[in-house]
Scaffold this motif. Structure first.
Motif, mmCIF file in Angstrom:
data_model
loop_
_atom_site.group_PDB
_atom_site.id
_atom_site.type_symbol
_atom_site.label_atom_id
_atom_site.label_comp_id
_atom_site.label_asym_id
_atom_site.label_seq_id
_atom_site.Cartn_x
_atom_site.Cartn_y
_atom_site.Cartn_z
ATOM 1 N N ASP A 151 0.786 -1.092 0.161
ATOM 2 C CA ASP A 151 0.019 0.039 -0.176
ATOM 3 C C ASP A 151 1.079 1.064 0.233
ATOM 4 N N LEU A 155 2.312 5.220 -3.319
ATOM 5 C CA LEU A 155 2.034 6.487 -2.890
ATOM 6 C C LEU A 155 3.584 7.158 -2.781
ATOM 7 N N GLU A 447 0.646 14.033 4.312
ATOM 8 C CA GLU A 447 -0.252 13.535 2.956
ATOM 9 C C GLU A 447 -0.238 12.012 2.878
ATOM 10 N N ILE A 448 1.101 11.368 2.871
ATOM 11 C CA ILE A 448 1.226 10.021 2.963
ATOM 12 C C ILE A 448 0.301 9.138 3.987
ATOM 13 N N GLU A 450 -1.881 10.187 5.788
ATOM 14 C CA GLU A 450 -3.428 10.272 5.634
ATOM 15 C C GLU A 450 -4.169 9.545 4.492
ATOM 16 N N ARG A 451 -3.393 9.354 3.630
ATOM 17 C CA ARG A 451 -3.674 8.412 2.254
ATOM 18 C C ARG A 451 -3.945 6.982 2.863
ATOM 19 N N THR A 454 -6.913 6.574 5.126
ATOM 20 C CA THR A 454 -7.780 6.630 4.238
ATOM 21 C C THR A 454 -8.215 5.407 3.585
ATOM 22 N N GLN A 455 -7.180 4.747 2.930
ATOM 23 C CA GLN A 455 -7.007 3.379 2.198
ATOM 24 C C GLN A 455 -7.408 2.336 3.452
#
Length: 465
Positions: A151, A155, A447-448, A450-451, A454-455
């Protein structure tokens, strides 16, 4: 007969002792930042002194401008200047020693600190973390459940990181050029120092005052390095085809020019150029600058005589400013009578005085006037060009050094960012650091993270459904 083993051991170890001393004692001292700063400040101070104190002048100049009583600052007299070599700072042994010592310090720092750090960064096997506790040292790190390395990979690729994976450990980096930048800066400074030393040893400065129409070879050398003889041209000369001055409507000098030709050993013209201030003539590493001007001679005729040329000399004005030139012109064949002629430029009025110092007439070039019962005609005032001549083989080296320095500085501004990740016992640990632009890196990391979060939430939702 057998040799003494202890003696052989001591003998074989004798050669390694200097190496050990150099590596353990001398190199750390040379690589010390404090020493480099002190040397750099010393070089700067003496360079400034070389700018303030006129370089390459005759001893009489320093005697007149730096007297012993009173001495400048109470101690700086002409004797001190000449003894210390402050009249030619950049060619003194101690200034060159400072440059060599500073270069040695930069070299030691490069090999002891910069290159080992770069080699360490190239060994990716040392980059992988295998224990979760290793991520506690990062100011910015996180821990995820139900998240895998797969995952994280896309990113980081989006952020242009270079990825290295070893089983369940991941290392990513970008901006490695920022680590190379300081090495390039060191190399550029070493190149500049080499250029400065080459220039001090092989360069020269000369000066010539040449009448219009004459040919000369460079001989009046004011300052030269110990190996400058090879740079002084002997197989070519320069002819001043014409020298002239442009004046403003108010009579002030606007610009002065010299039309010059470079002649080879056979007298053949190989290059021609008209020079003026800030537009020199360059040939085979020698540069000729337009620096001064003067009046060398005057061409006159008495009655119907042939035109003859008389030299003119610069006269002492007693420190009242301005420059004037004068000569004596005979008005009788036996030289029993004559007049003095005074000029201040190439276009103005010429003043004529008798033997008692009385002004008796004025005349311009191309005109005539009666004096002492004869007709004195002034045909031409012959000007002379003042040239400053320099040769410095180090200029390409120094320019290349400064170009490399600018490149190294720009490279050093690139941030070197690193991110580590470890998947262990169903947990994903991630953390990172950077050497500059901390705020931008924190935003990127957030940002990484948070993504990833979210995933993870989307994955949970999909499982529930």
């Amino acid at each position: 007969m057998s040799a003494n083993p202890s003696f052989l051991t001591r003998l074989s170890g004798w050669g390694t002792a200097p190496k050990i001393f150099f590596r353990r004692e001398l190199l750390p001292v040379l690589a010390d930042l404090r020493l480099a700063i002190v040397l750099l400040l010393a070089i700067a101070v003496f360079s400034i002194s070389g700018t303030v104190v006129e370089q390459g002048q005759a001893a009489a100049f320093y005697q007149a401008n730096y007297p012993e009583h009173p001495a400048l600052f109470g101690f700086l007299s002409w004797k001190v200047l000449l003894t210390l070599g402050l009249d030619h700072v950049y060619r003194t042994w101690w200034f060159l020693a400072l440059l060599i010592l500073f270069g040695s310090s930069l070299t030691a720092c490069t090999f002891m600190r910069q290159l080992p750090a770069l080699r360490w960064f190239s060994r990716t096997s040392r980059k992988f973390y295998s224990q979760p506790r290793q991520f506690q040292k990062f100011a910015l790190s996180a821990e995820f459940e139900q998240t895998s390395l797969d995952d994280v990979l896309p990113l980081l690729e989006e952020q242009r990181y270079k990825l290295f994976r070893q089983d369940d450990a991941l290392y990513a980096r970008k901006g490695i050029i920022g680590r190379i930048g300081p090495i390039v800066v060191h190399a550029s400074m070493l190149l500049i120092l080499v250029g400065a030393i080459v220039g001090a040893l092989t360069g020269f400065v000369g000066q010539e005052m040449v009448p219009s129409g004459q040919t000369f070879q460079i001989k009046n050398i004011l300052d030269a390095g110990p190996f400058a003889e090879s740079q002084i041209p002997k197989d070519w000369s320069v002819k001043v085809n014409r020298f002239w001055i442009d004046y403003t409507p108010a009579g002030a000098i606007d610009q002065f020019y010299s039309d010059m030709s470079v002649l080879d050993s056979d007298g053949k013209e190989v290059k021609r150029k008209t020079i003026h201030v800030n537009e020199p003539l360059r040939y085979r590493g020698v540069t000729l600058y337009q620096a001064d001007w003067g009046i060398s001679a005057i061409q006159v005729r008495i009655n119907n005589s042939p035109i003859f040329q008389l030299p003119m000399a610069q006269l002492d004005t007693g420190g009242k400013g301005g420059r004037i030139w004068g000569t004596w012109i005979p008005t009788k064949p036996d030289l029993s009578a004559g007049v003095s002629l005074i000029a201040k430029d190439l276009q103005g009025m010429l003043l004529i005085y008798d033997t008692s110092g009385k002004l008796i007439s004025t005349v311009r070039a191309g005109m005539s006037t009666p004096v002492n019962g004869v007709t004195l005609a002034v045909k031409e005032i012959v000007g002379s060009t003042g040239l400053q001549i320099k040769a410095d083989p180090s200029i390409p080296i120094v320019y290349a050094g400064f170009g490399l320095l600018m490149l190294g500085v720009m490279m050093s501004y690139v941030s070197h960012s690193q991110i580590w990740a470890l998947q262990k016992d169903g947990q994903l640990y991630i953390g990172g650091l950077t050497n500059r632009a901390q705020v931008a890196f924190e935003r990127e990391m957030l940002e990484i993270l948070e993504r990833l979060d979210t995933q993870k939430q989307e994955t949970k939702a999909a499982v529930v459904v």
